[in-house]
Design a protein around this motif. Structure first.
Motif, PDB file in Angstrom:
ATOM      1  N   PRO A 262      84.326  27.142  72.367  1.00 35.79           N
ATOM      2  CA  PRO A 262      85.796  27.269  72.464  1.00 35.79           C
ATOM      3  C   PRO A 262      86.562  26.088  71.899  1.00 35.79           C
ATOM      4  CG  PRO A 262      84.865  26.724  74.613  1.00 35.79           C
ATOM      5  CD  PRO A 262      83.706  26.827  73.671  1.00 35.79           C
TER       6      PRO A 262
ATOM      7  N   THR B 291      91.393  22.440  80.383  1.00 36.85           N
ATOM      8  CA  THR B 291      91.122  23.177  81.624  1.00 36.85           C
ATOM      9  C   THR B 291      90.628  22.128  82.617  1.00 36.85           C
ATOM     10  OG1 THR B 291      88.802  23.512  81.058  1.00 36.85           O
ATOM     11  CG2 THR B 291      90.340  25.240  80.355  1.00 36.85           C
TER      12      THR B 291
ATOM     13  N   THR C  50      73.175  28.095  86.023  1.00 40.47           N
ATOM     14  CA  THR C  50      74.535  28.590  85.761  1.00 40.47           C
ATOM     15  C   THR C  50      74.764  28.847  84.274  1.00 40.47           C
ATOM     16  OG1 THR C  50      75.273  27.189  87.597  1.00 40.47           O
ATOM     17  CG2 THR C  50      76.985  28.095  86.159  1.00 40.47           C
TER      18      THR C  50
ATOM     19  N   ARG D 214      83.362  34.124  91.831  1.00 38.85           N
ATOM     20  CA  ARG D 214      82.510  33.912  93.003  1.00 38.85           C
ATOM     21  C   ARG D 214      83.189  34.399  94.268  1.00 38.85           C
ATOM     22  NH1 ARG D 214      79.599  28.097  92.141  1.00 38.85           N
ATOM     23  NH2 ARG D 214      81.558  27.433  91.224  1.00 38.85           N
TER      24      ARG D 214
ATOM     25  N   ILE E 212      79.768  31.896  75.985  1.00 40.59           N
ATOM     26  CA  ILE E 212      80.628  30.743  75.708  1.00 40.59           C
ATOM     27  C   ILE E 212      79.743  29.503  75.816  1.00 40.59           C
ATOM     28  CG2 ILE E 212      82.707  29.483  76.306  1.00 40.59           C
ATOM     29  CD1 ILE E 212      83.190  32.353  75.204  1.00 40.59           C
TER      30      ILE E 212
ATOM     31  N   GLY F 233      90.835  28.847  84.227  1.00 40.84           N
ATOM     32  CA  GLY F 233      90.414  28.276  82.944  1.00 40.84           C
ATOM     33  C   GLY F 233      90.334  29.314  81.825  1.00 40.84           C
TER      34      GLY F 233
ATOM     35  N   ALA G  92      81.343  31.966  82.565  1.00 38.21           N
ATOM     36  CA  ALA G  92      81.184  31.044  83.702  1.00 38.21           C
ATOM     37  C   ALA G  92      80.278  29.879  83.307  1.00 38.21           C
ATOM     38  CB  ALA G  92      80.592  31.783  84.902  1.00 38.21           C
ATOM     39  N   GLY G  93      80.679  28.695  83.681  1.00 40.96           N
ATOM     40  CA  GLY G  93      79.863  27.532  83.338  1.00 40.96           C
ATOM     41  C   GLY G  93      80.209  26.361  84.233  1.00 40.96           C
ATOM     42  N   VAL G  94      79.311  25.382  84.249  1.00 36.92           N
ATOM     43  CA  VAL G  94      79.517  24.214  85.096  1.00 36.92           C
ATOM     44  C   VAL G  94      79.166  22.948  84.317  1.00 36.92           C
ATOM     45  CG1 VAL G  94      77.199  24.195  86.147  1.00 36.92           C
ATOM     46  CG2 VAL G  94      79.144  23.360  87.456  1.00 36.92           C
TER      47      VAL G  94
ATOM     48  N   LEU H 111      80.658  37.724  91.613  1.00 40.22           N
ATOM     49  CA  LEU H 111      79.422  37.314  90.913  1.00 40.22           C
ATOM     50  C   LEU H 111      79.255  35.804  91.018  1.00 40.22           C
ATOM     51  CD1 LEU H 111      76.983  37.865  88.988  1.00 40.22           C
ATOM     52  CD2 LEU H 111      78.542  37.364  87.089  1.00 40.22           C
TER      53      LEU H 111
ATOM     54  N   MET I  73      87.651  21.741  83.432  1.00 38.17           N
ATOM     55  CA  MET I  73      86.451  21.165  82.827  1.00 38.17           C
ATOM     56  C   MET I  73      86.793  20.253  81.647  1.00 38.17           C
ATOM     57  SD  MET I  73      83.096  23.015  81.145  1.00 38.17           S
ATOM     58  CE  MET I  73      82.626  23.893  82.611  1.00 38.17           C
TER      59      MET I  73
ATOM     60  N   ILE J 153      76.877  33.606  89.151  1.00 41.01           N
ATOM     61  CA  ILE J 153      75.984  33.781  88.000  1.00 41.01           C
ATOM     62  C   ILE J 153      74.650  33.044  88.187  1.00 41.01           C
ATOM     63  CG2 ILE J 153      76.909  31.840  86.634  1.00 41.01           C
ATOM     64  CD1 ILE J 153      75.930  35.236  85.184  1.00 41.01           C
TER      65      ILE J 153
ATOM     66  N   ALA K  21      86.100  34.366  85.798  1.00 38.82           N
ATOM     67  CA  ALA K  21      87.407  34.779  85.286  1.00 38.82           C
ATOM     68  C   ALA K  21      88.564  34.354  86.175  1.00 38.82           C
ATOM     69  CB  ALA K  21      87.415  36.297  85.103  1.00 38.82           C
ATOM     70  N   ASN K  22      88.308  33.595  87.231  1.00 42.61           N
ATOM     71  CA  ASN K  22      89.390  33.252  88.156  1.00 42.61           C
ATOM     72  C   ASN K  22      90.214  32.056  87.711  1.00 42.61           C
ATOM     73  OD1 ASN K  22      86.706  32.162  88.929  1.00 42.61           O
ATOM     74  ND2 ASN K  22      87.956  30.833  90.222  1.00 42.61           N
TER      75      ASN K  22
HETATM   76  N1  LIG Z   1      87.044  23.325  78.557  1.00 43.58           N
HETATM   77  C1  LIG Z   1      86.334  22.909  77.531  1.00 43.58           C
HETATM   78  O1  LIG Z   1      86.715  21.961  76.826  1.00 43.58           O
HETATM   79  C2  LIG Z   1      85.044  23.589  77.163  1.00 43.58           C
HETATM   80  C3  LIG Z   1      84.385  23.162  75.989  1.00 43.58           C
HETATM   81  C4  LIG Z   1      83.204  23.784  75.617  1.00 43.58           C
HETATM   82  C5  LIG Z   1      82.723  24.843  76.369  1.00 43.58           C
HETATM   83  N2  LIG Z   1      83.371  25.255  77.500  1.00 43.58           N
HETATM   84  C6  LIG Z   1      82.790  26.369  78.269  1.00 43.58           C
HETATM   85  O2  LIG Z   1      83.769  27.352  78.514  1.00 43.58           O
HETATM   86  C7  LIG Z   1      83.460  28.057  79.725  1.00 43.58           C
HETATM   87  C8  LIG Z   1      84.676  28.043  80.648  1.00 43.58           C
HETATM   88  O3  LIG Z   1      85.015  26.672  80.895  1.00 43.58           O
HETATM   89  P1  LIG Z   1      86.433  26.218  81.496  1.00 43.58           P
HETATM   90  O4  LIG Z   1      86.896  25.098  80.674  1.00 43.58           O
HETATM   91  O5  LIG Z   1      87.314  27.397  81.719  1.00 43.58           O
HETATM   92  O6  LIG Z   1      85.918  25.615  82.907  1.00 43.58           O
HETATM   93  P2  LIG Z   1      86.560  25.651  84.359  1.00 43.58           P
HETATM   94  O7  LIG Z   1      88.026  25.622  84.265  1.00 43.58           O
HETATM   95  O8  LIG Z   1      85.823  24.604  85.098  1.00 43.58           O
HETATM   96  O9  LIG Z   1      86.128  27.102  84.914  1.00 43.58           O
HETATM   97  C9  LIG Z   1      84.773  27.385  85.110  1.00 43.58           C
HETATM   98  C10 LIG Z   1      84.645  28.814  85.606  1.00 43.58           C
HETATM   99  O10 LIG Z   1      83.239  29.087  85.785  1.00 43.58           O
HETATM  100  C11 LIG Z   1      83.062  29.528  87.127  1.00 43.58           C
HETATM  101  N3  LIG Z   1      81.745  29.215  87.656  1.00 43.58           N
HETATM  102  C12 LIG Z   1      81.126  28.011  87.775  1.00 43.58           C
HETATM  103  N4  LIG Z   1      79.924  28.158  88.372  1.00 43.58           N
HETATM  104  C13 LIG Z   1      79.795  29.488  88.639  1.00 43.58           C
HETATM  105  C14 LIG Z   1      78.804  30.265  89.244  1.00 43.58           C
HETATM  106  N5  LIG Z   1      77.662  29.727  89.730  1.00 43.58           N
HETATM  107  N6  LIG Z   1      78.980  31.602  89.336  1.00 43.58           N
HETATM  108  C15 LIG Z   1      80.111  32.176  88.872  1.00 43.58           C
HETATM  109  N7  LIG Z   1      81.113  31.490  88.303  1.00 43.58           N
HETATM  110  C16 LIG Z   1      80.942  30.154  88.187  1.00 43.58           C
HETATM  111  C17 LIG Z   1      84.158  28.847  87.927  1.00 43.58           C
HETATM  112  O11 LIG Z   1      84.321  29.528  89.157  1.00 43.58           O
HETATM  113  P3  LIG Z   1      84.769  28.734  90.520  1.00 43.58           P
HETATM  114  O12 LIG Z   1      86.270  28.693  90.488  1.00 43.58           O
HETATM  115  O13 LIG Z   1      84.216  29.600  91.618  1.00 43.58           O
HETATM  116  O14 LIG Z   1      84.155  27.360  90.467  1.00 43.58           O
HETATM  117  C18 LIG Z   1      85.324  29.032  86.967  1.00 43.58           C
HETATM  118  O15 LIG Z   1      85.822  30.340  87.047  1.00 43.58           O
HETATM  119  C19 LIG Z   1      82.244  27.339  80.321  1.00 43.58           C
HETATM  120  O16 LIG Z   1      81.063  28.027  79.989  1.00 43.58           O
HETATM  121  C20 LIG Z   1      82.271  25.991  79.629  1.00 43.58           C
HETATM  122  O17 LIG Z   1      80.994  25.381  79.566  1.00 43.58           O
HETATM  123  C21 LIG Z   1      84.513  24.650  77.923  1.00 43.58           C
END
Ligand SMILES: NC(=O)c1ccc[n+]([C@@H]2O[C@H](COP(=O)([O-])OP(=O)(O)OC[C@H]3O[C@@H](n4cnc5c(N)ncnc54)[C@H](OP(=O)(O)O)[C@@H]3O)[C@@H](O)[C@H]2O)c1
Length: 232
Positions: free
Chosen positions: A182, A187, A109, A33, A134, A12, A86-88, A57, A189, A59, A9-10
């Motif tokens: 989503p 973001t 993750t 984290r 998500i 994106g 949370a995702g990577v 957390l 990502m 994850i 939640a920190n």
């Molecule tokens: N953006 C897109 O176009 C898109 C499309 C489809 C699905 N999604 C999904 O949407 C979700 C959020 O994506 P986003 O676009 O917001 O990505 P993001 O901006 O890269 O943010 C990812 C978030 O996940 C956290 N995270 C990664 N590894 C972690 C771990 N081991 N433990 C706890 N937290 C962890 C990150 O924390 P840190 O700051 O500590 O790294 C950050 O808060 C993800 O599940 C992603 O797969 C995104």
């Protein structure tokens, strides 16, 4: 007042969930984290006193999941909506050079973590709670038309199956479990070329989550941000 828990939640999409939920008066447990470095979350906690708890957390680390659940118990909180966000995604993967460690990190993750967290949180979930994962269109096997981001796609497909399994496991308690894509979102990502603003994606997803009800004939669905089914 509805109690949410949002992982990652920190920044994106996760941070935007927290923003929108607090703005409409809900309560949120936001995990990160490194809570001490989560500047935006800490600001929100000052703006919405008593409505936001920030907890650590990782994850991908089962012990961290156990500690989070213990903390939620100690705070005597129960959860109405768990958002596994949370995702990577590892960019630039090339066929022939994909390493086991990358697959393991993506799986831990994106699939294992949401499954284990949901399982561990069951005693803290209220009756008719909602569990959201998500996911991603890239986790759709039906839509996989080219080679790209393999560790991510494989792990999100595994997440989708975790959603179906959790849906069946929690059906007795009428807890709805949903894989929610989503869209392609601007973001870190998604990148700058993505279709959707993060606020648009999250407000769309909140409409889908608000409308979600347990349905014994639709256990563990996979929906897009506007509520349309995504092919598995
Ligand atoms: N953006 C897109 O176009 C898109 C499309 C489809 C699905 N999604 C999904 O949407 C979700 C959020 O994506 P986003 O676009 O917001 O990505 P993001 O901006 O890269 O943010 C990812 C978030 O996940 C956290 N995270 C990664 N590894 C972690 C771990 N081991 N433990 C706890 N937290 C962890 C990150 O924390 P840190 O700051 O500590 O790294 C950050 O808060 C993800 O599940 C992603 O797969 C995104």
């Amino acid at each position: 007042m509805t109690q949410y828990l949002v992982t990652g939640a920190n920044r994106g999409i996760g941070l935007e969930f927290v923003n929108q939920l607090l703005a409409r008066g809900d309560r949120v447990i936001a995990t990160s984290r490194q809570p001490a470095r989560a500047a935006e979350l800490n600001q929100l906690s000052g703006r919405f006193p008593g409505h936001l708890k920030i907890l650590p957390l990782d994850i991908a680390a089962p012990r961290s999941i156990t500690e989070l659940v213990r903390e939620v118990e100690m705070l005597d909180l129960t959860i109405d909506v768990l958002i596994n966000n949370a995702g990577v995604l590892s960019k630039g993967e090339v066929f022939g050079e994909v390493e086991a460690s990358a697959l393991e990190q993506a799986f831990a993750t994106n699939a294992q973590g949401p499954f284990l967290l949901t399982q561990a949180m069951v005693p803290r979930l209220n009756e008719r709670a909602k569990v959201i994962a998500i996911s991603s269109g890239l986790g759709s096997i039906a839509r996989a038309a080219r080679f790209g981001t393999p560790t991510y796609n494989i792990s999100k497909a595994a997440l989708n199956m975790a959603v179906r399994m959790l849906g069946h496991a929690l059906a007795e308690r009428e807890i709805a479990v949903l894989a929610l894509s989503p869209g392609w979102v601007r973001t870190a990502m998604g990148g700058e070329d993505a279709d959707l603003n993060v606020d648009q994606s999250v407000s769309n997803m909140l409409k889908v989550i608000d409308a979600l009800n347990f349905d014994a004939d639709a256990i563990g669905q996979f929906l897009g941000n506007t509520g349309d089914p995504v092919p598995w």
